[in-house]
Design a protein around this motif. Structure first.
Motif, PDB file in Angstrom:
ATOM      1  N   SER A  47      -0.738  -6.156   0.455  1.00 52.33           N
ATOM      2  CA  SER A  47      -0.303  -5.898  -0.915  1.00 52.33           C
ATOM      3  C   SER A  47      -1.266  -5.084  -1.885  1.00 52.33           C
ATOM      4  O   SER A  47      -0.881  -4.280  -2.582  1.00 52.33           O
ATOM      5  CB  SER A  47       0.042  -7.412  -1.706  1.00 52.33           C
ATOM      6  OG  SER A  47       0.963  -8.176  -0.900  1.00 52.33           O
ATOM      7  N   ALA A  50      -1.042  -1.669  -0.815  1.00 57.61           N
ATOM      8  CA  ALA A  50       0.076  -0.955  -1.152  1.00 57.61           C
ATOM      9  C   ALA A  50      -0.106  -0.240  -2.552  1.00 57.61           C
ATOM     10  O   ALA A  50       0.662   0.728  -2.710  1.00 57.61           O
ATOM     11  CB  ALA A  50       1.269  -1.936  -1.118  1.00 57.61           C
ATOM     12  N   GLU A  52      -2.937   1.188  -3.654  1.00 58.60           N
ATOM     13  CA  GLU A  52      -3.701   2.334  -3.169  1.00 58.60           C
ATOM     14  C   GLU A  52      -4.662   2.151  -1.747  1.00 58.60           C
ATOM     15  O   GLU A  52      -5.039   0.906  -1.922  1.00 58.60           O
ATOM     16  CB  GLU A  52      -4.673   2.698  -4.250  1.00 58.60           C
ATOM     17  CG  GLU A  52      -5.519   1.796  -4.529  1.00 58.60           C
ATOM     18  CD  GLU A  52      -6.690   2.336  -5.543  1.00 58.60           C
ATOM     19  OE1 GLU A  52      -7.097   3.561  -5.748  1.00 58.60           O
ATOM     20  OE2 GLU A  52      -6.911   1.357  -6.773  1.00 58.60           O
ATOM     21  N   PRO A  99      -1.764   1.748   3.981  1.00 63.72           N
ATOM     22  CA  PRO A  99      -0.543   1.266   4.496  1.00 63.72           C
ATOM     23  C   PRO A  99       0.362   2.377   5.092  1.00 63.72           C
ATOM     24  O   PRO A  99       0.230   3.382   4.629  1.00 63.72           O
ATOM     25  CB  PRO A  99       0.240   0.564   3.218  1.00 63.72           C
ATOM     26  CG  PRO A  99      -0.181   1.520   2.027  1.00 63.72           C
ATOM     27  CD  PRO A  99      -1.752   1.774   2.474  1.00 63.72           C
ATOM     28  N   ASP A 101       4.055   3.588   6.230  1.00 63.43           N
ATOM     29  CA  ASP A 101       5.529   3.291   5.696  1.00 63.43           C
ATOM     30  C   ASP A 101       5.919   2.041   5.812  1.00 63.43           C
ATOM     31  O   ASP A 101       6.455   1.245   5.070  1.00 63.43           O
ATOM     32  CB  ASP A 101       6.441   4.273   6.310  1.00 63.43           C
ATOM     33  CG  ASP A 101       6.053   5.807   5.761  1.00 63.43           C
ATOM     34  OD1 ASP A 101       5.461   5.899   4.826  1.00 63.43           O
ATOM     35  OD2 ASP A 101       6.517   6.846   6.429  1.00 63.43           O
ATOM     36  N   ARG A 104       4.124  -0.648   3.476  1.00 64.26           N
ATOM     37  CA  ARG A 104       4.719  -0.383   2.277  1.00 64.26           C
ATOM     38  C   ARG A 104       5.910  -1.146   2.097  1.00 64.26           C
ATOM     39  O   ARG A 104       5.981  -1.766   1.069  1.00 64.26           O
ATOM     40  CB  ARG A 104       4.713   1.028   1.901  1.00 64.26           C
ATOM     41  CG  ARG A 104       3.319   1.385   1.284  1.00 64.26           C
ATOM     42  CD  ARG A 104       3.663   3.087   0.732  1.00 64.26           C
ATOM     43  NE  ARG A 104       3.978   4.041   1.572  1.00 64.26           N
ATOM     44  CZ  ARG A 104       3.006   4.519   2.368  1.00 64.26           C
ATOM     45  NH1 ARG A 104       2.088   4.179   2.337  1.00 64.26           N
ATOM     46  NH2 ARG A 104       3.396   5.623   3.124  1.00 64.26           N
ATOM     47  N   ALA A 107       5.305  -4.691   2.299  1.00 59.44           N
ATOM     48  CA  ALA A 107       4.456  -5.284   0.987  1.00 59.44           C
ATOM     49  C   ALA A 107       5.733  -5.474   0.062  1.00 59.44           C
ATOM     50  O   ALA A 107       5.701  -6.330  -1.154  1.00 59.44           O
ATOM     51  CB  ALA A 107       3.318  -4.130   0.726  1.00 59.44           C
ATOM     52  N   ARG A 108       6.510  -4.544   0.066  1.00 62.54           N
ATOM     53  CA  ARG A 108       7.636  -4.510  -1.089  1.00 62.54           C
ATOM     54  C   ARG A 108       8.500  -5.778  -0.925  1.00 62.54           C
ATOM     55  O   ARG A 108       8.655  -6.409  -1.915  1.00 62.54           O
ATOM     56  CB  ARG A 108       8.345  -3.373  -1.017  1.00 62.54           C
ATOM     57  CG  ARG A 108       9.443  -3.116  -2.260  1.00 62.54           C
ATOM     58  CD  ARG A 108      10.159  -1.755  -2.261  1.00 62.54           C
ATOM     59  NE  ARG A 108      10.289  -1.175  -0.932  1.00 62.54           N
ATOM     60  CZ  ARG A 108       9.577   0.034  -0.197  1.00 62.54           C
ATOM     61  NH1 ARG A 108       8.571   0.349  -0.865  1.00 62.54           N
ATOM     62  NH2 ARG A 108      10.109   0.382   0.800  1.00 62.54           N
TER      63      ARG A 108
END
Length: 145
Positions: A47, A50, A52, A99, A101, A104, A107-108
């Motif tokens: 997280s 994600a 930066e 991260p 793809d 990310r 994490a989303r």
């Protein structure tokens, strides 16, 4: 005679409520992480990344843990294809954890799964949420926006 904040019943109640909120948040975070076959620590690192890419040392400082622990966590995330190491464009001697793809997206999904905090906050007005945010920032010593 005025109560000190240490023995003041209101202060004790507020501290207990904050503790309950933190405990429930951590419990839900661990459950969300487990749904993605991640440990809580792996989910926190993912997280954070994600937001930066960053060097291991900065991750360790942000999460208040030893850099050697972060190296192991990033190794496991990298093994799952969620994180990659890449040279820092500002200093090629430094490696950034970033991260992928899939990382990310994971994490989303983790963030979207955390309903505990979002649902009760939705019951508060914008003014109440703003006040709560400002009070929490003040408690943490952060300057307001």
């Amino acid at each position: 005679m005025a109560h000190s904040t240490r023995t003041d019943p209101l202060t004790r109640e507020v501290v207990e409520l904050i503790g309950t909120v933190v405990s429930r948040y951590h419990e839900e975070y661990e459950q969300a992480a487990a749904q993605h076959s991640l440990t809580g620590a792996q989910a926190r690192v993912l997280s954070l990344l994600a937001l930066e890419p960053m060097p291991m040392r900065r991750i360790a400082v942000s999460l208040r843990c030893e850099p050697s622990n972060i190296t192991g966590i990033v190794d496991r995330l990298e093994g799952r294809g969620l994180v990659e190491r890449r040279p820092d464009p500002a200093d090629r001697r430094v490696k950034l954890a970033a991260p992928t793809d899939e990382g990310r997206a994971t994490a989303r999904r983790l963030r979207d799964a955390l309903d505990f905090a979002r649902e009760p906050l939705a019951g508060l007005s914008v003014a109440e949420r703003t006040l709560l945010r400002d009070l929490l920032r003040r408690m943490l010593g952060d300057a307001p926006d």
